[in-house]
Design a protein around this motif. Structure first.
Motif, short mmCIF file in Angstrom:
data_model
loop_
_atom_site.label_atom_id
_atom_site.label_comp_id
_atom_site.label_asym_id
_atom_site.label_seq_id
_atom_site.Cartn_x
_atom_site.Cartn_y
_atom_site.Cartn_z
N THR A 61 0.82 -1.20 0.00
CA THR A 61 0.00 0.00 0.00
C THR A 61 0.86 1.25 0.00
OG1 THR A 61 -1.90 1.10 1.00
CG2 THR A 61 -0.23 0.22 2.51
N VAL B 102 -6.08 2.28 12.71
CA VAL B 102 -5.96 2.59 11.28
C VAL B 102 -4.47 2.73 10.96
CG1 VAL B 102 -6.23 5.09 11.60
CG2 VAL B 102 -6.71 4.07 9.38
N VAL C 207 5.11 2.81 8.72
CA VAL C 207 3.66 2.96 8.84
C VAL C 207 3.35 3.69 10.14
CG1 VAL C 207 1.45 1.74 9.07
CG2 VAL C 207 3.23 0.81 7.56
N GLU C 208 2.55 4.76 10.03
CA GLU C 208 2.03 5.40 11.23
C GLU C 208 0.77 4.64 11.63
OE1 GLU C 208 0.23 9.56 13.01
OE2 GLU C 208 0.57 9.39 10.86
N HIS D 135 -1.52 4.19 8.44
CA HIS D 135 -1.20 5.22 7.45
C HIS D 135 0.25 4.99 7.00
CE1 HIS D 135 -4.53 8.26 7.86
NE2 HIS D 135 -4.78 7.46 8.88
N GLN E 279 -1.37 4.10 0.57
CA GLN E 279 -2.51 4.90 1.01
C GLN E 279 -3.00 4.41 2.37
OE1 GLN E 279 -3.80 7.53 -0.85
NE2 GLN E 279 -2.02 7.11 -2.15
N PRO E 280 -3.60 5.31 3.17
CA PRO E 280 -4.14 4.88 4.47
C PRO E 280 -5.28 3.86 4.29
CG PRO E 280 -4.04 7.28 4.33
CD PRO E 280 -3.75 6.74 2.96
N TYR E 281 -5.48 3.08 5.32
CA TYR E 281 -6.63 2.17 5.35
C TYR E 281 -7.80 2.98 5.90
CZ TYR E 281 -8.94 -2.39 5.53
OH TYR E 281 -9.79 -3.45 5.31
N LYS E 282 -8.70 2.36 6.63
CA LYS E 282 -9.82 3.06 7.26
C LYS E 282 -9.86 2.64 8.73
CE LYS E 282 -12.87 -0.64 5.82
NZ LYS E 282 -13.99 -1.08 5.06
N TRP E 283 -10.40 3.51 9.56
CA TRP E 283 -10.58 3.13 10.96
C TRP E 283 -11.43 1.87 11.00
CZ3 TRP E 283 -8.26 4.76 15.26
CH2 TRP E 283 -7.62 5.99 15.24
N SER F 56 -0.80 7.51 18.56
CA SER F 56 -0.12 7.28 17.29
C SER F 56 1.32 6.85 17.55
CB SER F 56 -0.13 8.57 16.46
OG SER F 56 0.65 8.42 15.30
N ARG G 101 -2.34 4.48 14.04
CA ARG G 101 -3.17 5.25 14.96
C ARG G 101 -4.15 4.28 15.61
NH1 ARG G 101 -4.47 10.24 10.78
NH2 ARG G 101 -2.28 10.67 10.31
#
Length: 103
Positions: free
Chosen positions: A33, A85, A55-56, A87, A35-39, A67, A58
């Motif tokens: 990836t 999530v 990867v950040e 990022h 792009q961020p995923y989703k919560w 975070s 959160r």
């Protein structure tokens, strides 16, 4: 028998995955990836290992958002009910082990 060179894996879309194994309903998948995923909250436990990139991550505990940055080689464990999530900071390759069909 499979040998997977994770650093060369890419997908056609963010969070695209290569299914590696399904062991009694527990899947092991390699994700690519940028792009961020989703919560989300998984319906079971999840092991999230960064194989390449950063990867950040959160996550929320008692309605407080936290975070941390996961570096290559770091592992994040989400227990049942842990809202989180991911990022990526650029491209990342992530090994995810979780119940089949989990979000």
């Amino acid at each position: 028998m499979k040998i997977i060179r994770s650093k060369s894996f890419t997908a056609e879309r963010a969070w695209g995955a290569l299914d590696i194994a399904n062991m009694g309903g527990i899947t092991t998948r390699l994700h690519w990836t940028d792009q961020p995923y989703k919560w989300h909250v998984n319906d079971g436990e999840e092991v999230f290992a960064v194989l390449d990139g950063r990867v950040e991550m959160r996550y929320r505990e008692a309605d407080v958002e936290h975070s941390t940055v996961l570096e290559t080689g770091d592992v994040f464990f989400a227990s049942v009910g842990a809202e989180h999530v991911a990022h990526p900071l650029g491209e990342a390759r992530i090994l995810v082990i979780e119940r089949a069909g989990s979000v």
